[in-house]
Design a protein around this motif. Structure first.
Motif, PDB file in Angstrom:
ATOM      1  N   ILE A 107       0.833  -1.205   0.000  1.00 63.94           N
ATOM      2  CA  ILE A 107       0.000   0.000   0.000  1.00 63.94           C
ATOM      3  C   ILE A 107       0.868   1.256   0.000  1.00 63.94           C
ATOM      4  O   ILE A 107       0.559   2.240  -0.684  1.00 63.94           O
ATOM      5  N   CYS A 108       1.949   1.217   0.734  1.00 62.34           N
ATOM      6  CA  CYS A 108       2.777   2.417   0.949  1.00 62.34           C
ATOM      7  C   CYS A 108       3.829   2.657  -0.119  1.00 62.34           C
ATOM      8  O   CYS A 108       4.485   3.710  -0.110  1.00 62.34           O
ATOM      9  N   ASN A 109       4.020   1.710  -1.006  1.00 66.80           N
ATOM     10  CA  ASN A 109       5.073   1.840  -2.012  1.00 66.80           C
ATOM     11  C   ASN A 109       4.491   1.775  -3.418  1.00 66.80           C
ATOM     12  O   ASN A 109       3.614   0.962  -3.712  1.00 66.80           O
ATOM     13  N   LYS A 110       5.012   2.652  -4.293  1.00 67.16           N
ATOM     14  CA  LYS A 110       4.504   2.788  -5.660  1.00 67.16           C
ATOM     15  C   LYS A 110       2.983   2.967  -5.633  1.00 67.16           C
ATOM     16  O   LYS A 110       2.235   2.355  -6.402  1.00 67.16           O
ATOM     17  N   SER A 111       2.527   3.842  -4.752  1.00 68.01           N
ATOM     18  CA  SER A 111       1.106   3.973  -4.451  1.00 68.01           C
ATOM     19  C   SER A 111       0.367   4.798  -5.491  1.00 68.01           C
ATOM     20  O   SER A 111       0.794   5.897  -5.840  1.00 68.01           O
ATOM     21  N   TRP A 112      -0.734   4.261  -5.941  1.00 70.92           N
ATOM     22  CA  TRP A 112      -1.693   4.985  -6.773  1.00 70.92           C
ATOM     23  C   TRP A 112      -3.000   4.217  -6.686  1.00 70.92           C
ATOM     24  O   TRP A 112      -3.042   3.082  -6.196  1.00 70.92           O
ATOM     25  N   TRP A 113      -4.080   4.818  -7.154  1.00 65.33           N
ATOM     26  CA  TRP A 113      -5.387   4.196  -6.968  1.00 65.33           C
ATOM     27  C   TRP A 113      -5.493   2.821  -7.608  1.00 65.33           C
ATOM     28  O   TRP A 113      -6.232   1.946  -7.135  1.00 65.33           O
ATOM     29  N   ASP A 114      -4.753   2.587  -8.696  1.00 68.63           N
ATOM     30  CA  ASP A 114      -4.909   1.336  -9.435  1.00 68.63           C
ATOM     31  C   ASP A 114      -4.465   0.117  -8.637  1.00 68.63           C
ATOM     32  O   ASP A 114      -4.996  -0.974  -8.825  1.00 68.63           O
ATOM     33  N   THR A 115      -3.494   0.292  -7.742  1.00 75.18           N
ATOM     34  CA  THR A 115      -3.072  -0.815  -6.891  1.00 75.18           C
ATOM     35  C   THR A 115      -3.687  -0.726  -5.497  1.00 75.18           C
ATOM     36  O   THR A 115      -4.109  -1.735  -4.927  1.00 75.18           O
ATOM     37  N   TRP A 149      -2.692   7.037   1.357  1.00 79.69           N
ATOM     38  CA  TRP A 149      -3.090   5.747   0.789  1.00 79.69           C
ATOM     39  C   TRP A 149      -3.453   4.764   1.889  1.00 79.69           C
ATOM     40  O   TRP A 149      -4.329   3.903   1.692  1.00 79.69           O
ATOM     41  N   LEU A 150      -2.824   4.876   3.045  1.00 81.51           N
ATOM     42  CA  LEU A 150      -3.270   4.095   4.197  1.00 81.51           C
ATOM     43  C   LEU A 150      -4.624   4.595   4.672  1.00 81.51           C
ATOM     44  O   LEU A 150      -5.504   3.799   5.023  1.00 81.51           O
ATOM     45  N   ASN A 151      -4.807   5.924   4.683  1.00 80.07           N
ATOM     46  CA  ASN A 151      -6.118   6.490   5.028  1.00 80.07           C
ATOM     47  C   ASN A 151      -7.191   5.945   4.090  1.00 80.07           C
ATOM     48  O   ASN A 151      -8.266   5.517   4.523  1.00 80.07           O
ATOM     49  N   ARG A 152      -6.919   6.002   2.795  1.00 74.99           N
ATOM     50  CA  ARG A 152      -7.893   5.533   1.794  1.00 74.99           C
ATOM     51  C   ARG A 152      -8.200   4.048   1.999  1.00 74.99           C
ATOM     52  O   ARG A 152      -9.356   3.626   1.867  1.00 74.99           O
ATOM     53  N   SER A 153      -7.192   3.270   2.316  1.00 76.68           N
ATOM     54  CA  SER A 153      -7.394   1.843   2.545  1.00 76.68           C
ATOM     55  C   SER A 153      -8.283   1.597   3.757  1.00 76.68           C
ATOM     56  O   SER A 153      -9.128   0.685   3.738  1.00 76.68           O
ATOM     57  N   PHE A 184      -8.378  12.105  -3.266  1.00 74.02           N
ATOM     58  CA  PHE A 184      -8.532  10.664  -3.152  1.00 74.02           C
ATOM     59  C   PHE A 184      -9.227  10.256  -1.849  1.00 74.02           C
ATOM     60  O   PHE A 184      -9.832   9.178  -1.781  1.00 74.02           O
ATOM     61  N   ILE A 185      -9.135  11.091  -0.834  1.00 77.92           N
ATOM     62  CA  ILE A 185      -9.847  10.821   0.411  1.00 77.92           C
ATOM     63  C   ILE A 185     -11.325  11.177   0.256  1.00 77.92           C
ATOM     64  O   ILE A 185     -12.212  10.410   0.658  1.00 77.92           O
ATOM     65  N   GLN A 186     -11.609  12.324  -0.329  1.00 81.93           N
ATOM     66  CA  GLN A 186     -13.001  12.719  -0.544  1.00 81.93           C
ATOM     67  C   GLN A 186     -13.743  11.689  -1.404  1.00 81.93           C
ATOM     68  O   GLN A 186     -14.892  11.335  -1.122  1.00 81.93           O
ATOM     69  N   LYS A 187     -13.084  11.236  -2.467  1.00 77.27           N
ATOM     70  CA  LYS A 187     -13.707  10.235  -3.338  1.00 77.27           C
ATOM     71  C   LYS A 187     -13.948   8.923  -2.595  1.00 77.27           C
ATOM     72  O   LYS A 187     -14.990   8.281  -2.766  1.00 77.27           O
ATOM     73  N   ALA A 188     -12.982   8.516  -1.777  1.00 78.49           N
ATOM     74  CA  ALA A 188     -13.120   7.261  -1.025  1.00 78.49           C
ATOM     75  C   ALA A 188     -14.281   7.333  -0.044  1.00 78.49           C
ATOM     76  O   ALA A 188     -15.047   6.371   0.103  1.00 78.49           O
ATOM     77  N   ILE A 189     -14.437   8.468   0.622  1.00 83.68           N
ATOM     78  CA  ILE A 189     -15.551   8.642   1.555  1.00 83.68           C
ATOM     79  C   ILE A 189     -16.881   8.505   0.814  1.00 83.68           C
ATOM     80  O   ILE A 189     -17.777   7.766   1.239  1.00 83.68           O
ATOM     81  N   GLY A 190     -16.998   9.206  -0.293  1.00 78.99           N
ATOM     82  CA  GLY A 190     -18.231   9.130  -1.069  1.00 78.99           C
ATOM     83  C   GLY A 190     -18.503   7.729  -1.584  1.00 78.99           C
ATOM     84  O   GLY A 190     -19.647   7.241  -1.538  1.00 78.99           O
ATOM     85  N   TRP A 191     -17.471   7.074  -2.058  1.00 75.46           N
ATOM     86  CA  TRP A 191     -17.602   5.723  -2.607  1.00 75.46           C
ATOM     87  C   TRP A 191     -18.050   4.733  -1.535  1.00 75.46           C
ATOM     88  O   TRP A 191     -18.953   3.922  -1.754  1.00 75.46           O
ATOM     89  N   SER A 192     -17.439   4.818  -0.358  1.00 76.34           N
ATOM     90  CA  SER A 192     -17.785   3.894   0.719  1.00 76.34           C
ATOM     91  C   SER A 192     -19.228   4.086   1.176  1.00 76.34           C
ATOM     92  O   SER A 192     -19.950   3.109   1.425  1.00 76.34           O
TER      93      SER A 192
END
Length: 227
Positions: A107-115, A149-153, A184-192
């Motif tokens: 999660i913490c390395n080479k982080s982007w939404w796709d992984t 990315w940890l927050n998003r996870s 990416f946090i705002q989108k994750a909140i809405g998505w969840s």
């Protein structure tokens, strides 16, 4: 290719190199905002090429899969991270408890939404189902981290839980980040919230009315809700 990689990874590298496509690579890199280099192997072909290799790893090196995934993560081209995720998906239902350390590393390395999104909604989700005693320890750590990315996870790991969702936990996690300006946090909140609304629309609407969230999060949450 550096000698530090195992023979099995070298075998996969040589196979993928043979099918590299410069024209495809340019488009794939642009789609990922040029954050990563690609060989230019699109998903259908990548999965076709990697399927026998993954099967061989599962049959011959199953216990080494977390280490192999970390080695794939170190590879330069993005296709190898995608193979690592496919391999980890095959392994995770039999993962040992210490595998969470490898998951967190990815999660913490080479982080982007796709992984990250797959690591959260498939890999972490299954791990915490297997080892619920680890859930609060790591979700609290991820939620309070400075790593988005940890927050998003933490926000997304219950995305596919449906009726098994701990909505009180989700609300607590969202409340930590409800004023975040990070896209990416705002989108994750809405998505969840949008996903949980399929199970309990009233609970989501009540939460949004009680605890104001950022406009983007609210729009995403309400996208498919009919009042």
């Amino acid at each position: 290719m550096p000698n530090k990689y195992s023979d099995s990874i070298k075998e996969l590298y040589l196979l993928f190199e043979e099918y590299s496509n410069t024209e495809n690579a340019v488009g794939m890199e642009n789609y990922m905002k040029n954050n990563f280099k690609f060989l230019g192997i699109k998903k259908p072909l990548r999965e076709e090429l990697s399927k026998p290799w993954i099967k061989k790893i599962i049959l011959t090196q199953f216990e080494e899969i977390p280490l192999i995934c970390k080695q794939l993560w170190e590879m330069y081209e993005r296709e190898f991270q995608y193979v690592a995720l496919e391999l980890l998906k095959k392994y995770i239902s039999n993962a040992k408890i210490e595998c969470i350390k490898e998951i967190e590393f990815l999660i913490c390395n080479k982080s982007w939404w796709d992984t990250v999104d797959l690591l959260a909604t498939n890999i972490s989700a299954e791990y915490f189902r297997l080892y619920p005693e680890k859930k609060l320890e790591y979700i609290d750590k991820w939620n309070s981290s400075n790593n988005i990315w940890l927050n998003r996870s933490a926000i997304l790991f219950q995305l596919k839980y449906k009726k098994r969702t701990d909505f009180e936990l989700l609300k607590a996690i969202i409340s930590t980040h409800k004023t975040s300006k990070e896209f990416f946090i705002q989108k994750a909140i809405g998505w969840s919230l949008r996903e949980y609304a399929k199970t309990n629309k009233e609970a989501v609407l009540e939460f949004i009315e009680t605890y104001p969230i950022m406009p983007l999060s609210k729009r995403e949450a309400l996208k498919h809700i009919n009042y």
